[in-house]
Design a protein around this motif. Structure first.
Motif, PDB file in Angstrom:
ATOM      1  N   UNK A 155     -61.235 -26.183 -80.658  1.00  0.00           N
ATOM      2  CA  UNK A 155     -60.099 -27.104 -80.800  1.00  0.00           C
ATOM      3  C   UNK A 155     -59.853 -27.820 -79.478  1.00  0.00           C
ATOM      4  N   UNK A 156     -59.345 -29.036 -79.543  1.00  0.00           N
ATOM      5  CA  UNK A 156     -59.215 -29.852 -78.337  1.00  0.00           C
ATOM      6  C   UNK A 156     -57.880 -30.578 -78.218  1.00  0.00           C
ATOM      7  N   UNK A 157     -56.907 -30.306 -79.084  1.00  0.00           N
ATOM      8  CA  UNK A 157     -55.630 -31.014 -78.988  1.00  0.00           C
ATOM      9  C   UNK A 157     -54.703 -30.217 -78.065  1.00  0.00           C
ATOM     10  N   UNK A 158     -54.787 -30.513 -76.776  1.00  0.00           N
ATOM     11  CA  UNK A 158     -53.974 -29.806 -75.792  1.00  0.00           C
ATOM     12  C   UNK A 158     -53.002 -30.792 -75.138  1.00  0.00           C
ATOM     13  N   UNK A 159     -52.924 -30.790 -73.806  1.00  0.00           N
ATOM     14  CA  UNK A 159     -52.014 -31.698 -73.122  1.00  0.00           C
ATOM     15  C   UNK A 159     -50.556 -31.439 -73.447  1.00  0.00           C
ATOM     16  N   UNK A 160     -50.193 -30.146 -73.595  1.00  0.00           N
ATOM     17  CA  UNK A 160     -48.838 -29.708 -73.939  1.00  0.00           C
ATOM     18  C   UNK A 160     -48.408 -30.173 -75.329  1.00  0.00           C
ATOM     19  N   UNK A 161     -49.378 -30.286 -76.224  1.00  0.00           N
ATOM     20  CA  UNK A 161     -49.060 -30.556 -77.626  1.00  0.00           C
ATOM     21  C   UNK A 161     -48.528 -29.281 -78.269  1.00  0.00           C
ATOM     22  N   UNK A 162     -47.360 -29.368 -78.892  1.00  0.00           N
ATOM     23  CA  UNK A 162     -46.771 -28.203 -79.566  1.00  0.00           C
ATOM     24  C   UNK A 162     -46.928 -28.304 -81.080  1.00  0.00           C
ATOM     25  N   UNK A 163     -47.661 -29.310 -81.547  1.00  0.00           N
ATOM     26  CA  UNK A 163     -47.972 -29.413 -82.959  1.00  0.00           C
ATOM     27  C   UNK A 163     -46.968 -30.236 -83.738  1.00  0.00           C
ATOM     28  N   UNK A 164     -46.872 -29.927 -85.007  1.00  0.00           N
ATOM     29  CA  UNK A 164     -45.931 -30.606 -85.901  1.00  0.00           C
ATOM     30  C   UNK A 164     -44.772 -29.667 -86.228  1.00  0.00           C
ATOM     31  N   UNK A 165     -43.646 -30.216 -86.693  1.00  0.00           N
ATOM     32  CA  UNK A 165     -42.505 -29.357 -87.029  1.00  0.00           C
ATOM     33  C   UNK A 165     -42.795 -28.493 -88.253  1.00  0.00           C
ATOM     34  N   UNK A 166     -42.168 -27.317 -88.290  1.00  0.00           N
ATOM     35  CA  UNK A 166     -42.197 -26.492 -89.498  1.00  0.00           C
ATOM     36  C   UNK A 166     -41.487 -27.229 -90.633  1.00  0.00           C
ATOM     37  N   UNK A 175     -47.772 -37.850 -85.725  1.00  0.00           N
ATOM     38  CA  UNK A 175     -46.683 -36.912 -85.960  1.00  0.00           C
ATOM     39  C   UNK A 175     -46.776 -35.637 -85.155  1.00  0.00           C
ATOM     40  N   UNK A 176     -47.679 -35.592 -84.162  1.00  0.00           N
ATOM     41  CA  UNK A 176     -47.752 -34.441 -83.260  1.00  0.00           C
ATOM     42  C   UNK A 176     -46.775 -34.649 -82.107  1.00  0.00           C
ATOM     43  N   UNK A 177     -46.135 -33.559 -81.701  1.00  0.00           N
ATOM     44  CA  UNK A 177     -45.144 -33.612 -80.631  1.00  0.00           C
ATOM     45  C   UNK A 177     -45.719 -33.004 -79.358  1.00  0.00           C
ATOM     46  N   UNK A 178     -45.308 -33.567 -78.214  1.00  0.00           N
ATOM     47  CA  UNK A 178     -45.788 -33.135 -76.904  1.00  0.00           C
ATOM     48  C   UNK A 178     -44.583 -32.844 -76.020  1.00  0.00           C
ATOM     49  N   UNK A 179     -44.635 -31.727 -75.316  1.00  0.00           N
ATOM     50  CA  UNK A 179     -43.542 -31.324 -74.428  1.00  0.00           C
ATOM     51  C   UNK A 179     -43.928 -31.692 -73.001  1.00  0.00           C
ATOM     52  N   UNK A 180     -43.057 -32.433 -72.305  1.00  0.00           N
ATOM     53  CA  UNK A 180     -43.399 -32.851 -70.945  1.00  0.00           C
ATOM     54  C   UNK A 180     -42.575 -32.124 -69.888  1.00  0.00           C
ATOM     55  N   UNK A 215     -39.601 -34.703 -74.698  1.00  0.00           N
ATOM     56  CA  UNK A 215     -40.788 -34.711 -75.531  1.00  0.00           C
ATOM     57  C   UNK A 215     -41.097 -36.134 -75.988  1.00  0.00           C
ATOM     58  N   UNK A 216     -42.267 -36.283 -76.585  1.00  0.00           N
ATOM     59  CA  UNK A 216     -42.585 -37.501 -77.317  1.00  0.00           C
ATOM     60  C   UNK A 216     -43.476 -37.115 -78.492  1.00  0.00           C
ATOM     61  N   UNK A 217     -43.580 -37.991 -79.463  1.00  0.00           N
ATOM     62  CA  UNK A 217     -44.491 -37.753 -80.594  1.00  0.00           C
ATOM     63  C   UNK A 217     -45.496 -38.884 -80.657  1.00  0.00           C
TER      64      UNK A 217
END
Length: 546
Positions: free
Chosen positions: A347-358, A420-425, A414-416
């Protein structure tokens, strides 16, 4: 009754919640003599590391409920629990909620002076503590009576326990506290329904691989532990709870207990990275489950390279090397991670990606005026969910200050993206405004340094404002080999140049020093998070004396 039907029965019962899962399980009469909870310390006459069955757990809880009832504890009484052993927190929580009281779980790493002030703010009906913490609190004024030493509660008569209190959805069932990295921890109150909402959701989904036998490296007084406990009770997952969260302790427990999954905070994964994981027996672990702050890519990659998991191939089901890491973002107030993403080999989606909401989360990123922002725009997370805590105990001002249009303002920047993936900065309190509308994000800067330098085990970026100028210090914890080179003729300038090059241009321009430090140089809060406010104060003082 199968585990699947048990999960369905509990998920569909609207009366079941965080305050009565144990009594609901006992009432169903299934699996009463199967191993369930394991503690790393003795419970009454039960040895450490020997699992308690549901029947044995219920007896221990009824004994404590009877003893507490005899002390006059009743419904709505806030009672502080302050002890070093995970077993004491878990059993006290179950016993107090059986009475309808409100356990206020207090981290044992909190110093006595701050603990006493925190207890006084709660207005506790009493304090349950172990001998060491009773002695420490006696030197201060917690404003509440100190009850008998917590381990004596096990001598109560289980038959004398009163009938379980009948909880309603909004009844308070626990007070836990924030990490305390910015000062005095905030007392967060959770309800019968809020602490169970995510569990109810999970019970309707297939049980993921790795959840059969879970090791908890979470701080025992945290809301995340209460969620893990009630999830284990609801799905009959074997759960072992550790009293400490050090990397060495977690590795020893994995080798001893052989869990299929390990749940913890980002600080524990960072600590694990200090060890040679290839030299340890981690083959049983299929799943690493992170909650709280999102984890760093470099730590995730080291973990998923270990362990093993089942997969389906043309030849059938087989076990392959490598594990999965479920990351997300949550907080005490959020009650449960509101995002999730699964990492594995490849898997390669990093960069502080926290994924999608539950599915149970309704969130948006908002600007300073509270209006929603579009994709790619950084703002504060505002989120709504049935998992949200009721607010702050005895602090309505802070409760209402953190609410916006029915959503909770988390303090996370954060930003999305368009997918629809969210990233925490960063945390809002840790970021610093720069010139020309730019902003320095400490967490994202740390992520970039860790990704760029294999000789860096962990990194802390401290930015302070000195008048009109922003100065930044980058603090590095290095690998053993790099540390040895540093003590001799190590490439200080080369490393510092590479670290600065990993940062964005605006942040790099603020760097004052790149320093190699030890763990003792980084002040930590009771949950292991870096106290950046204290670090900033220290460095601001250093700047003023130059």
């Amino acid at each position: 009754m199968t585990i699947r039907s048990l999960r369905t029965r509990l998920a569909d019962d609207p009366d079941v919640g965080a305050g009565n899962v144990l009594t609901a399980r006992i009432a169903l009469g299934q699996g009463l003599d199967k191993p369930l909870l394991t503690f790393d310390t003795p419970v009454d006459h039960h040895p450490a590391w020997q699992p308690l069955t549901l029947r044995q757990l219920d007896r221990a809880v009824r004994a404590r409920a009877a003893a507490l009832h005899g002390l006059g504890i009743t419904r709505r009484d806030p009672v502080v629990v302050h002890a070093g052993d995970a077993a004491e927190h878990v059993l006290a929580f179950l016993a107090l909620t059986r009475l309808g009281a409100v356990p206020a779980l207090l981290n044992p790493n909190l110093d006595a002076e701050r603990a006493a002030r925190y207890i006084a703010r709660i207005g506790a009906a009493g304090v349950l503590a172990d001998p060491a913490r009773l002695a420490a609190l006696a030197e201060h004024d917690p404003g509440a009576p100190l009850l008998p030493e917590i381990s004596t509660l096990g001598a109560g008569d289980p038959a004398a326990a009163p009938e379980p209190y009948r909880h309603w959805s909004d009844d308070p069932v626990a007070i836990t506290h924030s990490s305390g990295t910015t000062g005095m921890p905030k007392a967060v109150v959770h309800s019968h329904a809020s602490l169970y909402a995510a569990i109810r959701h999970r019970l309707r989904l297939p049980r993921p691989q790795g959840q059969e036998r879970m090791l908890s490296a979470l701080p025992a007084p945290h809301a995340a532990t209460l969620i893990a406990l009630n999830l284990a009770l609801s799905s009959h997952t074997e759960l072992a709870l550790l009293s400490g969260q050090s990397g060495a302790g977690v590795l020893d427990a994995v080798e001893q207990w052989h869990p299929t999954g390990v749940i913890g905070f980002a600080a524990t994964w960072a600590d694990l990275a200090h060890h040679d994981l290839a030299a340890r027996d981690l083959a049983s672990v299929a799943l690493w489950w992170n909650t709280g702050d999102c984890a760093h890519e470099v730590h995730i990659r080291r973990l998923i390279a270990t362990g093993s998991r089942e997969t389906v191939t043309r030849a059938g089901r087989t076990r392959v090397p490598g594990s999965l890491f479920v990351d997300g973002l949550g907080s005490t107030e959020m009650g449960h991670s509101h995002f999730f993403i699964t990492h594995g080999p490849g898997t390669e989606r990093y960069g502080r990606c926290v994924g999608r909401p539950h599915a149970f989360v309704d969130c948006e990123v908002v600007g300073p005026d509270g209006e929603p922002l579009g994709p790619g725009e950084v703002g504060e997370l505002a989120t709504a969910s049935p998992t949200l805590a009721l607010g702050y105990w005895n602090d309505s001002a802070t409760t209402f200050r953190t609410r916006l249009r029915g959503r909770f303002l988390t303090g996370d920047l954060m930003y999305r993206d368009e997918e629809g993936y969210y990233y925490h900065v960063d945390r809002a309190v840790d970021s610093v405004e720069l010139a020309e509308g730019k902003r320095l994000f400490t967490a994202m800067s740390e992520e970039r340094v860790l990704a760029a330098r294999s000789d860096v085990l962990d990194c802390t970026v401290v930015a302070v404002r000195d008048g009109e100028q922003v100065v930044t210090d980058v603090l590095l914890l290095l690998t053993e080999g790099a540390e040895a080179a540093e003590r001799g003729d190590g490439p200080d300038a080369e490393r510092a140049k590479a670290v600065v090059a990993a940062l964005d241009e605006a942040t790099a321009a603020t760097v004052r020093r790149v320093l190699v430090v030890t763990g003792d140089d980084i002040p930590l809060g009771p949950t292991g998070k870096v106290r950046k406010v204290l670090l900033r104060q220290r460095h601001l003082a250093a700047v003023s004396t130059r």
